[in-house]
Design a protein around this motif. Structure first.
Motif, PDB file in Angstrom:
ATOM      1  N   VAL A 200       0.835  -1.207   0.000  1.00 41.51           N
ATOM      2  CA  VAL A 200       0.000   0.000   0.000  1.00 41.51           C
ATOM      3  C   VAL A 200       0.867   1.254   0.000  1.00 41.51           C
ATOM      4  CG1 VAL A 200      -1.612   1.380   1.384  1.00 41.51           C
ATOM      5  CG2 VAL A 200      -2.021  -1.063   1.067  1.00 41.51           C
ATOM      6  N   ASN A 201       1.875   1.293   0.852  1.00 38.56           N
ATOM      7  CA  ASN A 201       2.735   2.471   0.957  1.00 38.56           C
ATOM      8  C   ASN A 201       3.524   2.722  -0.326  1.00 38.56           C
ATOM      9  OD1 ASN A 201       1.888   2.982   3.558  1.00 38.56           O
ATOM     10  ND2 ASN A 201       3.557   1.839   4.510  1.00 38.56           N
ATOM     11  N   LYS A 202       3.971   1.637  -0.986  1.00 40.45           N
ATOM     12  CA  LYS A 202       4.701   1.793  -2.245  1.00 40.45           C
ATOM     13  C   LYS A 202       3.798   2.363  -3.337  1.00 40.45           C
ATOM     14  CE  LYS A 202       8.260  -1.755  -1.545  1.00 40.45           C
ATOM     15  NZ  LYS A 202       8.787  -3.070  -1.982  1.00 40.45           N
ATOM     16  N   ILE A 203       2.576   1.845  -3.412  1.00 44.89           N
ATOM     17  CA  ILE A 203       1.643   2.345  -4.435  1.00 44.89           C
ATOM     18  C   ILE A 203       1.278   3.809  -4.150  1.00 44.89           C
ATOM     19  CG2 ILE A 203      -0.579   1.999  -5.572  1.00 44.89           C
ATOM     20  CD1 ILE A 203      -0.443  -0.928  -4.755  1.00 44.89           C
ATOM     21  N   LYS A 204       1.142   4.149  -2.868  1.00 48.31           N
ATOM     22  CA  LYS A 204       0.859   5.541  -2.515  1.00 48.31           C
ATOM     23  C   LYS A 204       1.992   6.470  -2.957  1.00 48.31           C
ATOM     24  CE  LYS A 204      -2.246   4.916   1.442  1.00 48.31           C
ATOM     25  NZ  LYS A 204      -2.405   5.098   2.906  1.00 48.31           N
ATOM     26  N   LEU A 205       3.230   6.003  -2.810  1.00 45.90           N
ATOM     27  CA  LEU A 205       4.366   6.808  -3.260  1.00 45.90           C
ATOM     28  C   LEU A 205       4.308   7.043  -4.763  1.00 45.90           C
ATOM     29  CD1 LEU A 205       7.346   5.348  -1.184  1.00 45.90           C
ATOM     30  CD2 LEU A 205       6.336   7.624  -0.977  1.00 45.90           C
ATOM     31  N   VAL A 206       3.949   5.973  -5.504  1.00 46.32           N
ATOM     32  CA  VAL A 206       3.807   6.108  -6.958  1.00 46.32           C
ATOM     33  C   VAL A 206       2.722   7.124  -7.290  1.00 46.32           C
ATOM     34  CG1 VAL A 206       3.112   4.907  -9.064  1.00 46.32           C
ATOM     35  CG2 VAL A 206       4.644   3.781  -7.449  1.00 46.32           C
ATOM     36  N   LYS A 207       1.596   7.012  -6.586  1.00 44.38           N
ATOM     37  CA  LYS A 207       0.495   7.935  -6.863  1.00 44.38           C
ATOM     38  C   LYS A 207       0.864   9.375  -6.511  1.00 44.38           C
ATOM     39  CE  LYS A 207      -4.347   8.914  -6.007  1.00 44.38           C
ATOM     40  NZ  LYS A 207      -5.587   8.579  -5.281  1.00 44.38           N
ATOM     41  N   ASN A 208       1.520   9.566  -5.374  1.00 45.08           N
ATOM     42  CA  ASN A 208       1.926  10.919  -4.993  1.00 45.08           C
ATOM     43  C   ASN A 208       2.874  11.524  -6.019  1.00 45.08           C
ATOM     44  OD1 ASN A 208       0.399  10.945  -2.670  1.00 45.08           O
ATOM     45  ND2 ASN A 208       2.049  10.214  -1.359  1.00 45.08           N
ATOM     46  N   GLY A 209       3.752  10.676  -6.587  1.00 50.06           N
ATOM     47  CA  GLY A 209       4.637  11.158  -7.645  1.00 50.06           C
ATOM     48  C   GLY A 209       3.855  11.594  -8.863  1.00 50.06           C
ATOM     49  N   CYS A 210       2.835  10.815  -9.216  1.00 49.52           N
ATOM     50  CA  CYS A 210       1.978  11.175 -10.354  1.00 49.52           C
ATOM     51  C   CYS A 210       1.239  12.480 -10.088  1.00 49.52           C
ATOM     52  CB  CYS A 210       0.973  10.062 -10.639  1.00 49.52           C
ATOM     53  SG  CYS A 210       1.702   8.529 -11.249  1.00 49.52           S
ATOM     54  N   LEU A 211       0.697  12.610  -8.863  1.00 49.71           N
ATOM     55  CA  LEU A 211      -0.081  13.813  -8.524  1.00 49.71           C
ATOM     56  C   LEU A 211       0.773  15.075  -8.590  1.00 49.71           C
ATOM     57  CD1 LEU A 211      -2.150  12.435  -5.507  1.00 49.71           C
ATOM     58  CD2 LEU A 211      -3.037  13.052  -7.762  1.00 49.71           C
ATOM     59  N   ASN A 350      -8.345  15.907  -3.893  1.00 47.18           N
ATOM     60  CA  ASN A 350      -7.800  15.149  -2.768  1.00 47.18           C
ATOM     61  C   ASN A 350      -6.278  15.095  -2.761  1.00 47.18           C
ATOM     62  OD1 ASN A 350      -9.951  14.359  -1.122  1.00 47.18           O
ATOM     63  ND2 ASN A 350     -10.498  12.666  -2.467  1.00 47.18           N
ATOM     64  N   ALA A 351      -5.652  15.524  -3.858  1.00 50.49           N
ATOM     65  CA  ALA A 351      -4.191  15.523  -3.915  1.00 50.49           C
ATOM     66  C   ALA A 351      -3.646  16.457  -2.830  1.00 50.49           C
ATOM     67  CB  ALA A 351      -3.717  15.989  -5.285  1.00 50.49           C
ATOM     68  N   PRO A 352      -2.737  15.978  -1.961  1.00 49.26           N
ATOM     69  CA  PRO A 352      -2.268  16.784  -0.819  1.00 49.26           C
ATOM     70  C   PRO A 352      -1.751  18.160  -1.213  1.00 49.26           C
ATOM     71  CG  PRO A 352      -1.510  14.526  -0.609  1.00 49.26           C
ATOM     72  CD  PRO A 352      -2.125  14.629  -1.971  1.00 49.26           C
ATOM     73  N   ASN A 353      -0.961  18.238  -2.298  1.00 51.61           N
ATOM     74  CA  ASN A 353      -0.396  19.530  -2.684  1.00 51.61           C
ATOM     75  C   ASN A 353      -1.455  20.483  -3.214  1.00 51.61           C
ATOM     76  OD1 ASN A 353      -0.592  17.692  -4.876  1.00 51.61           O
ATOM     77  ND2 ASN A 353       0.755  18.963  -6.126  1.00 51.61           N
ATOM     78  N   ILE A 354      -2.580  19.938  -3.691  1.00 46.57           N
ATOM     79  CA  ILE A 354      -3.662  20.789  -4.201  1.00 46.57           C
ATOM     80  C   ILE A 354      -4.647  21.124  -3.091  1.00 46.57           C
ATOM     81  CG2 ILE A 354      -5.622  20.848  -5.807  1.00 46.57           C
ATOM     82  CD1 ILE A 354      -3.901  19.295  -7.773  1.00 46.57           C
ATOM     83  N   ARG A 355      -4.888  20.176  -2.185  1.00 43.43           N
ATOM     84  CA  ARG A 355      -5.819  20.432  -1.071  1.00 43.43           C
ATOM     85  C   ARG A 355      -5.276  21.492  -0.119  1.00 43.43           C
ATOM     86  NH1 ARG A 355      -7.441  17.622   3.769  1.00 43.43           N
ATOM     87  NH2 ARG A 355      -5.793  16.086   3.526  1.00 43.43           N
ATOM     88  N   GLU A 356      -3.969  21.736  -0.183  1.00 46.18           N
ATOM     89  CA  GLU A 356      -3.372  22.782   0.650  1.00 46.18           C
ATOM     90  C   GLU A 356      -4.031  24.133   0.419  1.00 46.18           C
ATOM     91  OE1 GLU A 356       0.792  22.889   0.001  1.00 46.18           O
ATOM     92  OE2 GLU A 356       1.209  21.070   1.149  1.00 46.18           O
ATOM     93  N   LYS A 379      -8.794  29.205  -7.385  1.00 50.86           N
ATOM     94  CA  LYS A 379      -8.607  28.915  -8.813  1.00 50.86           C
ATOM     95  C   LYS A 379      -7.726  27.687  -9.029  1.00 50.86           C
ATOM     96  CE  LYS A 379      -9.149  33.798 -10.004  1.00 50.86           C
ATOM     97  NZ  LYS A 379      -8.509  35.004 -10.582  1.00 50.86           N
ATOM     98  N   TYR A 380      -8.095  26.919 -10.045  1.00 50.77           N
ATOM     99  CA  TYR A 380      -7.379  25.687 -10.392  1.00 50.77           C
ATOM    100  C   TYR A 380      -7.174  25.642 -11.900  1.00 50.77           C
ATOM    101  CZ  TYR A 380      -8.931  24.236  -5.734  1.00 50.77           C
ATOM    102  OH  TYR A 380      -9.168  24.161  -4.387  1.00 50.77           O
ATOM    103  N   MET A 381      -6.065  25.009 -12.305  1.00 53.84           N
ATOM    104  CA  MET A 381      -5.822  24.801 -13.725  1.00 53.84           C
ATOM    105  C   MET A 381      -6.494  23.494 -14.149  1.00 53.84           C
ATOM    106  SD  MET A 381      -4.213  27.467 -14.604  1.00 53.84           S
ATOM    107  CE  MET A 381      -3.850  26.994 -16.299  1.00 53.84           C
ATOM    108  N   ILE A 382      -7.314  23.580 -15.212  1.00 56.74           N
ATOM    109  CA  ILE A 382      -8.123  22.442 -15.644  1.00 56.74           C
ATOM    110  C   ILE A 382      -7.908  22.180 -17.139  1.00 56.74           C
ATOM    111  CG2 ILE A 382     -10.479  21.532 -15.833  1.00 56.74           C
ATOM    112  CD1 ILE A 382      -9.599  21.889 -12.976  1.00 56.74           C
TER     113      ILE A 382
END
Length: 431
Positions: A200-211, A350-356, A379-382
């Motif tokens: 789970v933690n490894k996949i989360k790291l992959v996802k965070n990199g994508c985000l 839900n992306a941490p860097n965007i939810r900030e 404002k968000y880029m879409i």
């Protein structure tokens, strides 16, 4: 063969199992008061057990050769009275925000490493009793022991216990060979849990990199990484443009498995959560305000009753239409599906860097909250709707993989809890 039992203060136990008090069993040692800011994960000469890691990260038996334990930044911060831990020592978290206070870890496989106990902990060393490695860690995290602690918890906003208050709690001491067999059985299921947790933690790291790379950063109009076939610049849109917003309602009815209203509680907003009709249902009640939620709606938490604000802005995706009761601390966003893809928005928000962005708008002292009118202007880029769909599908496939492995981990956790209930009370004997 009928196993004889004896009645004790903690219930019926096998006649050949003994009890002794916490005070008889342990000698309390000295800890330090280093905060998280005084620790690092890079390296050092001495590692430090932080109470927050006991509560949220470490298993009952801490394998110091495998588990990641932070290091002390500056050894001069340690007082001369701080004592080094050794295999078999236990460390109790004496402070928490809830009844998890009193969680324990047992130190094992320390080797030549140096380890100390930090802020809000009670480190202890056995002075009486013969305990198999791992027994104290498992037993002292069981309901059999933790229920003894509950009457001694003090505090309102923060829960705490004292070493003096728990001195008369009871430690269960089965024969050593039986302790070993029980620990071996629990270790096997713990290994399965640990393996799934690592996945789970490894996949989360992959996802965070994508985000971090699949959404534009700062003043950029395009992300660093794009899916094949898309080249157009993204456009700036407001949060309020995504759809019509409606506030939630208070939940006044009682709960029942056969009720007619689907209930979305704050607890539904776990990480990587999608509401798919697996929650509790509320009974039919005239007092219950309810609203129809449609597939692809989003609901967002605006109010965190704690002072941390950690869940502010977290979003839930509705996958099945129906009549729901959703908390008054949340906002429903009925997505404009002509222009926006709800899965993409769910993953993005839900992306941490965007939810900030939303968390930075939080206010309040005893309760942290955000105002929808204010954050709707963020404002968000879409990208185009077509690119939204592709990004949403890609990220959601990763989320589903995380959920799959997390469910396996939860299943093992449930099995382990049942084993602890049976084995640590002597209901099932292995000898």
């Amino acid at each position: 063969m009928v196993r004889k039992l004896k009645h004790t203060e903690i219930g019926d136990i096998p006649v050949d199992w003994e009890l002794q008090t916490f005070d008889e069993t342990f000698r309390v040692m000295s800890n330090n008061t280093l905060s998280r800011e005084n620790l690092n994960n890079r390296g050092g000469a001495v590692r430090n057990i932080h109470y927050g890691d006991i509560l949220t990260k470490f298993p009952e038996v801490l394998d110091c050769s495998e588990d990641e334990i932070p290091f002390v930044n500056d050894l001069s911060l340690l007082s001369s009275s701080t004592q080094l831990l050794q295999d078999g020592d236990i460390v109790v978290a004496d402070t928490a925000e809830d009844e998890t206070v009193g969680k324990v870890i047992e130190v094992q496989n320390l080797g030549d490493s140096k380890l100390v106990a930090g802020l809000h902990t009670i480190p202890c060393r056995v002075k009486k009793g013969d305990f198999a490695p791992g027994w104290l860690g498992y037993y002292m995290n069981s309901d059999l022991f933790h229920n003894q602690i509950l009457p001694y918890i003090t505090g309102i906003k923060v829960s705490s216990i004292s070493k003096g208050a728990i001195s008369e709690t009871l430690i269960l001491v089965p024969p050593f060979d039986e302790q070993e067999k029980i620990v071996q059985s629990l270790n096997k299921i713990q290994l399965l849990m640990t393996a799934e947790t690592k996945v789970v933690n490894k996949i989360k790291l992959v996802k965070n990199g994508c985000l971090s790379k699949m959404f534009p950063q700062k003043d950029d109009t395009v992300p660093e990484i794009r899916l094949p076939g898309f080249t157009e610049a993204w456009e700036q849109r407001k949060l309020g443009d995504f759809g019509k917003a409606t506030g939630g309602t208070s939940i006044e009815s009682e709960f029942s498995e056969d009720g007619i209203y689907k209930v979305i509680s704050i607890g539904s907003y776990s990480e990587n959560s999608v509401y798919n009709d697996q929650g509790i249902r509320a009974i039919k009640s005239d007092k219950t305000s309810n609203r129809v939620l449609n597939r692809n709606d989003l609901t967002m938490i605006l109010n965190d009753k704690t002072t941390s604000g950690n869940i502010i802005g977290r979003v839930l995706l509705i996958e099945e239409s129906g009549i729901y009761v959703y908390n008054q601390r949340t906002e429903r966003i009925e997505i404009n599906l002509d222009e926006y893809d709800s899965v993409f928005l769910y993953e993005m928000l839900n992306a941490p860097n965007i939810r900030e962005k939303i968390i930075k708008q939080a206010q309040g002292n005893t309760q942290i909250y955000v105002n929808w009118t204010a954050i709707s202007l963020l404002k968000y880029m879409i990208p185009s709707k077509e690119e939204q769909v592709k990004i949403g599908e890609y990220l959601h496939s990763i989320s589903n993989l995380i959920t799959l492995h997390q469910r396996k981990c939860d299943k093992y956790s449930s099995i382990k809890k049942g084993m602890m209930s049976d084995l640590l009370t002597g209901k099932i004997r292995l000898v």
